[in-house]
Design a protein around this motif. Structure first.
Motif, PDB file in Angstrom:
ATOM      1  N   GLU A  98      10.701   1.940 -10.741  1.00 12.39           N
ATOM      2  CA  GLU A  98       9.602   1.287 -11.334  1.00 12.39           C
ATOM      3  C   GLU A  98       8.364   1.757 -10.909  1.00 12.39           C
ATOM      4  O   GLU A  98       7.843   2.689 -10.045  1.00 12.39           O
ATOM      5  N   GLN A  99       7.229   1.361 -11.736  1.00 11.33           N
ATOM      6  CA  GLN A  99       6.058   2.138 -11.757  1.00 11.33           C
ATOM      7  C   GLN A  99       5.199   1.739 -10.426  1.00 11.33           C
ATOM      8  O   GLN A  99       4.517   2.376 -10.042  1.00 11.33           O
ATOM      9  N   SER A 100       5.435   0.742  -9.829  1.00  8.97           N
ATOM     10  CA  SER A 100       4.948   0.153  -8.507  1.00  8.97           C
ATOM     11  C   SER A 100       5.462   1.390  -7.582  1.00  8.97           C
ATOM     12  O   SER A 100       4.530   1.701  -6.499  1.00  8.97           O
ATOM     13  N   ALA A 101       6.646   1.766  -7.471  1.00  6.11           N
ATOM     14  CA  ALA A 101       6.956   2.991  -6.580  1.00  6.11           C
ATOM     15  C   ALA A 101       6.268   4.209  -6.880  1.00  6.11           C
ATOM     16  O   ALA A 101       5.933   5.016  -5.741  1.00  6.11           O
ATOM     17  N   LEU A 102       5.922   4.436  -8.026  1.00  4.43           N
ATOM     18  CA  LEU A 102       4.992   5.476  -8.532  1.00  4.43           C
ATOM     19  C   LEU A 102       3.767   5.219  -7.875  1.00  4.43           C
ATOM     20  O   LEU A 102       3.064   6.346  -7.323  1.00  4.43           O
ATOM     21  N   SER A 103       3.229   4.158  -8.058  1.00  2.79           N
ATOM     22  CA  SER A 103       1.676   3.977  -7.375  1.00  2.79           C
ATOM     23  C   SER A 103       1.816   4.010  -5.718  1.00  2.79           C
ATOM     24  O   SER A 103       0.753   4.799  -5.362  1.00  2.79           O
ATOM     25  N   ARG A 104       2.758   3.746  -5.128  1.00  2.00           N
ATOM     26  CA  ARG A 104       2.542   3.979  -3.776  1.00  2.00           C
ATOM     27  C   ARG A 104       2.900   5.315  -3.379  1.00  2.00           C
ATOM     28  O   ARG A 104       2.279   5.975  -2.475  1.00  2.00           O
ATOM     29  N   ALA A 105       3.788   6.004  -4.144  1.00  2.00           N
ATOM     30  CA  ALA A 105       3.963   7.484  -3.881  1.00  2.00           C
ATOM     31  C   ALA A 105       2.680   8.297  -4.017  1.00  2.00           C
ATOM     32  O   ALA A 105       2.182   9.308  -3.435  1.00  2.00           O
ATOM     33  N   ALA A 106       1.997   8.020  -5.255  1.00  2.00           N
ATOM     34  CA  ALA A 106       0.599   8.586  -5.565  1.00  2.00           C
ATOM     35  C   ALA A 106      -0.223   8.428  -4.572  1.00  2.00           C
ATOM     36  O   ALA A 106      -0.984   9.359  -4.322  1.00  2.00           O
ATOM     37  N   ARG A 107      -0.607   7.558  -4.008  1.00  2.00           N
ATOM     38  CA  ARG A 107      -1.398   7.065  -3.104  1.00  2.00           C
ATOM     39  C   ARG A 107      -1.042   8.017  -1.765  1.00  2.00           C
ATOM     40  O   ARG A 107      -1.742   8.483  -1.168  1.00  2.00           O
ATOM     41  N   ARG A 108       0.164   8.092  -1.517  1.00  2.00           N
ATOM     42  CA  ARG A 108       0.551   8.892  -0.340  1.00  2.00           C
ATOM     43  C   ARG A 108       0.381  10.362  -0.777  1.00  2.00           C
ATOM     44  O   ARG A 108       0.060  10.959   0.431  1.00  2.00           O
ATOM     45  N   TRP A 109       0.683  10.809  -1.734  1.00  2.00           N
ATOM     46  CA  TRP A 109       0.645  12.275  -2.007  1.00  2.00           C
ATOM     47  C   TRP A 109      -0.873  12.624  -2.176  1.00  2.00           C
ATOM     48  O   TRP A 109      -1.197  13.707  -1.832  1.00  2.00           O
ATOM     49  N   PHE A 110      -1.744  11.829  -3.084  1.00  2.00           N
ATOM     50  CA  PHE A 110      -2.760  12.103  -3.565  1.00  2.00           C
ATOM     51  C   PHE A 110      -4.056  11.332  -3.092  1.00  2.00           C
ATOM     52  O   PHE A 110      -5.074  11.782  -3.398  1.00  2.00           O
ATOM     53  N   GLY A 111      -3.805  10.499  -2.527  1.00  2.00           N
ATOM     54  CA  GLY A 111      -4.725   9.393  -1.911  1.00  2.00           C
ATOM     55  C   GLY A 111      -5.356   8.769  -3.143  1.00  2.00           C
ATOM     56  O   GLY A 111      -6.656   8.142  -2.843  1.00  2.00           O
ATOM     57  N   GLU A 112      -4.816   8.736  -4.323  1.00  2.00           N
ATOM     58  CA  GLU A 112      -5.403   8.028  -5.212  1.00  2.00           C
ATOM     59  C   GLU A 112      -4.027   7.360  -6.170  1.00  2.00           C
ATOM     60  O   GLU A 112      -3.167   7.719  -6.110  1.00  2.00           O
TER      61      GLU A 112
END
Length: 350
Positions: free
Chosen positions: A313-327
């Motif tokens: 789901e999109q929320s999992a992408l948001s968490r992963a993006a913050r971990r990967w890119f800080g944003e």
């Protein structure tokens, strides 16, 4: 350059006719450097010639004919077809960014010493990205001009015409007729720079490729993966290729990848550990790279991006993006391609 490496003979397609028009004997030059003319001008797209011979025949012809823009003139006669089967995958890509990613990953099929990829703008201008053409060894002037010229023509073709080229950097001194270079590229050309780079608009890599076809691209990549062994390819490389093909099609599990590679899952984990990584790390890196491309270079909805990288789901992408890119994905897309440091030009494995 490339003492023992081989390059696709089509890199010299058009050389004999060009040299003849300039008053020379291209066939004699080929014979001098033991380059079979049939390999270059024949119908076999897989014919190879020594990389060193390609460089030597270009530099020798330029010197003997007094033609400082020989490589550029040859580039004018060439296009994606010189890449052989790689051209199919490049031209079928959905966006220019995806085409560049494909070229950077599989350029070894054309030549194991050449590289291409996105780099930060060498002049540090916001909203500008670099597309670099390079080599694992120093580039002779005519090779640099030929490769950068063909790269420019391919980008123009994929973009459907002029693509907003800001300027060009070339890694050699200015030739006697530098205005010829400006005419060719349609932009300012700066010489004696550290690398060969096309300076392009930051949003260029998001633009769609006319005629892009994901099915054709997938078939072409599968062909490249199965017919052309990457020099020095590691188990990690093979796992990453399998994961890249599997993302978005269902759960990516070590058992299914191990079956593709015809090894036991525990054996695969041991090989990956010996190379300093794990299956989970390879999957995470594949998701990260794919997510970065889709967020920065497409306008796909984030729910679709999440599905295409194998997240529920999109929320999992948001968490992963913050971990990967800080944003967050939204902040990254708003910042554009300049919002993250561009990756270095991938070196050809070998």
């Amino acid at each position: 350059m490339g003492t023992g490496s081989l390059t696709r003979a089509r890199a010299l397609r058009g050389f004999v006719a060009l040299v003849g028009e300039l008053g020379g004997d291209g066939a004699e030059l080929f014979a001098r450097f033991r380059i079979p003319i049939d390999a270059v001008e024949g119908n076999d797209p897989d014919a190879l010639v020594p990389t060193r011979s390609v460089a030597r025949v270009l530099e020798t012809a330029a010197a003997e004919l007094g033609c400082g823009d020989l490589g550029l003139r040859l580039a004018q006669r060439q296009g994606p077809e010189i890449l052989g089967p790689l051209a199919v995958a490049v031209e079928a890509s959905p966006t220019l960014g995806a085409a560049l990613d494909c070229a950077s990953r599989y350029l070894y099929v054309h030549s194991p010493v050449l590289t291409v990829g996105a780099v930060p703008d060498p002049e540090g201008v916001r909203g500008v990205t670099g597309v670099a053409y390079g080599s694992t060894e120093p580039l002779p002037p005519q090779v640099a001009d030929l490769g950068t010229g063909v790269l420019h023509r391919i980008v123009s073709l994929l973009a459907g015409g002029p693509y907003g080229l800001r300027s060009v950097h070339l890694p050699h001194e200015a030739p006697p007729a530098p205005e010829r270079f400006r005419e060719f590229f349609g932009a300012e050309v700066r010489f004696d720079r550290p690398a060969a780079v096309l300076r392009v608009p930051g949003d260029l890599l998001r633009r769609p490729v006319a005629g892009g076809d994901e099915t054709v691209r997938a078939i072409a990549i599968e062909y490249l993966e199965t017919h052309f062994a990457r020099p020095g390819r590691t188990v990690t490389d093979r796992v990453r290729a399998a994961v890249d093909r599997s993302l978005g099609t269902g759960p990516v599990r070590i058992g299914s990848v191990a079956r593709l590679l015809r090894v036991h899952p525990r054996t695969l984990q041991r090989h990956l550990a010996a190379e300093g990584t794990t299956f989970e790390t390879v999957v995470d890196e594949a998701r990260r790279d794919t997510a970065e491309r889709l967020i920065l270079r497409t306008d796909l909805p984030f729910t679709q991006v999440a599905a295409m990288v194998g997240l529920a789901e999109q929320s999992a992408l948001s968490r992963a993006a913050r971990r990967w890119f800080g944003e967050s994905p939204r902040a990254l897309r708003r910042a554009g391609p300049g919002g993250l440091p561009a990756p270095p030009v991938p070196a050809a494995h070998g």
